[in-house]
Design an enzyme around this catalytic site. Structure first.
Site, PDB file in Angstrom:
ATOM      1  N   GLY A  10     -13.949  -4.686  -4.001  1.00  0.00           N
ATOM      2  CA  GLY A  10     -13.260  -5.411  -2.645  1.00  0.00           C
ATOM      3  C   GLY A  10     -14.364  -5.201  -1.371  1.00  0.00           C
ATOM      4  O   GLY A  10     -15.245  -4.328  -1.584  1.00  0.00           O
ATOM      5  N   LEU A  76      -6.804   1.272  -2.748  1.00  0.00           N
ATOM      6  CA  LEU A  76      -7.195   0.191  -2.091  1.00  0.00           C
ATOM      7  C   LEU A  76      -6.844  -1.401  -2.431  1.00  0.00           C
ATOM      8  O   LEU A  76      -6.968  -2.541  -1.964  1.00  0.00           O
ATOM      9  CB  LEU A  76      -8.646   0.009  -1.555  1.00  0.00           C
ATOM     10  CG  LEU A  76      -9.323   0.801  -0.304  1.00  0.00           C
ATOM     11  CD1 LEU A  76      -9.007   2.210  -0.497  1.00  0.00           C
ATOM     12  CD2 LEU A  76     -10.360   0.512   0.255  1.00  0.00           C
ATOM     13  N   TYR A 149       4.230  -9.853   2.237  1.00  0.00           N
ATOM     14  CA  TYR A 149       3.262  -8.930   2.080  1.00  0.00           C
ATOM     15  C   TYR A 149       3.532  -7.717   2.860  1.00  0.00           C
ATOM     16  O   TYR A 149       3.255  -6.604   2.585  1.00  0.00           O
ATOM     17  CB  TYR A 149       2.043  -9.682   2.659  1.00  0.00           C
ATOM     18  CG  TYR A 149       0.723  -8.881   2.870  1.00  0.00           C
ATOM     19  CD1 TYR A 149      -0.052  -8.492   1.732  1.00  0.00           C
ATOM     20  CD2 TYR A 149       0.230  -8.186   4.178  1.00  0.00           C
ATOM     21  CE1 TYR A 149      -1.166  -7.613   1.743  1.00  0.00           C
ATOM     22  CE2 TYR A 149      -0.921  -7.485   3.970  1.00  0.00           C
ATOM     23  CZ  TYR A 149      -1.519  -7.198   2.766  1.00  0.00           C
ATOM     24  OH  TYR A 149      -2.847  -6.374   2.983  1.00  0.00           O
TER      25      TYR A 149
END
Ligand code: UDP
Length: 316
Positions: A10, A76, A149
């Site tokens: 990412g 992550l 989230y």
């Protein structure tokens, strides 16, 4: 030292992989390439100390093997990007909650130290001051999908601290504020790459809402500089740290600055949140970290100001 980075292909993960290789570590990356990209790790893919596994962190047998052979985990892997989160609420909750559950359970099985990447989103709708680690969280209604989230990442933090308290698992939590820099894509809604791309293409720079909302942007190099230091500092164990830059900018001013710095003739337009994200969205008016705690512990000091940050994105 052998490190496993979940989400290592990412945007932030790939920069962290480069940093850990520079520090001399052997780096294992697991990424399902949902939002990660092989192009992000192109420069390091053939490095003799880099090992890539393309798979999901929900694959427990693969994760078991990886966690067994490494020393530190940098977790992550997560759903990223407000637009992505609004479009994929099920996947967001699934990966953020179950993924972290797998990581922590396996870390505990082999007693491996874990960095949990959390987010400034968890503070919610504060407006009054720079956000400190012990501040209350101010969440919106469950009818506004965005808050899912924040809640999922909050649960990750609770679980990590529970493992620390109850099982003595060494964990460190970093709450990352808006992190930007080369390789970040505007595809999932992030504001700076989107503005820069629009400006360079001469397309309208689209500000959502009235543009008075503020954010504080940190360069990814500053962020990935801080993360391994937090992991090396024993006093950080079982604790939470803001990681970011405390220079605050209104989104209108950011749009103007991008326009100026690119020499673009793009118009700056405003559109409603509803049009941008669909129904069920609520923005945060202000988001700025208090970074005293991380400064004090590891001497953290952001080295990129807003202009340098924007310039690095334009150059990219
Ligand atoms: N934003 C905007 N135009 C865009 C993308 C985002 O005005 O093309 C706004 C967005 O509504 C928010 C801020 O910029 O107020 C930061 O958005 P981003 O998605 O980058 O991060 P977050 O909302 O998670 O801080």
């Amino acid at each position: 030292m052998k490190a496993l980075i979940t989400g290592g292909a990412g945007f932030i993960g790939s920069h962290l992989a480069e940093r850990l290789l520079e520090l001399g570590h052997e780096v294992f990356v697991i990424d399902n390439l949902w939002t990660g990209k092989l192009a992000n790790i192109e420069k390091i893919q053939n490095h003799e100390r880099l090992h890539l596994v393309v798979d999901t962190i929900l694959n427990e047998s693969v994760m078991n093997e990886l966690v067994f052979k490494i020393d530190h985990i940098y977790h992550l892997a997560a759903a990223v990007g407000v637009k992505n989160i609004m479009d994929h609420p099920v996947e967001t909750l699934d990966i953020n909650v179950k993924g972290t559950e797998v990581v922590l359970r396996l870390a505990n099985r082999f007693k491996k130290k874990v960095f949990i990447s959390s987010t400034s989103e968890i503070y919610g709708k504060h407006v009054e001051h720079n956000l400190s680690e012990d501040d209350n969280r101010v969440m919106g209604t469950v009818k506004k999908r965005r808050w899912a989230y924040a809640c999922s990442k909050t649960l990750d933090e609770f679980l990590a601290l529970a493992y620390f308290d109850e099982k003595k698992l060494p964990v460190v939590i970093g709450r990352l504020f808006n992190t930007v820099g080369p390789r970040q894509t505007g595809q999932y809604g992030m504001v700076l790459p989107t503005f820069v791309q629009s400006a360079l293409l001469g397309k309208p720079i689209t500000v959502y809402g009235d543009g008075t909302q503020t954010r504080s942007f940190a360069h990814v190099n500053d962020v990935v500089g801080a993360i391994p230091k937090l992991m090396e500092e024993p006093a950080a164990e079982g604790d939470v740290f803001n990681v970011g830059n405390d220079a605050e900018v209104a989104i209108n001013d950011l749009a103007q600055k991008v326009k100026e710095m690119t020499g673009s003739r793009s118009e700056i337009e405003h559109i409603s949140y509803e049009k941008a994200y669909g129904p069920g969205f609520e923005d945060m008016e202000r988001r700025c970290p208090n970074i005293e705690k991380i400064k004090k512990l590891i001497g953290f000091e952001p080295s990129y100001d807003l202009e340098a940050i924007i310039q690095s994105v334009i150059d990219y």
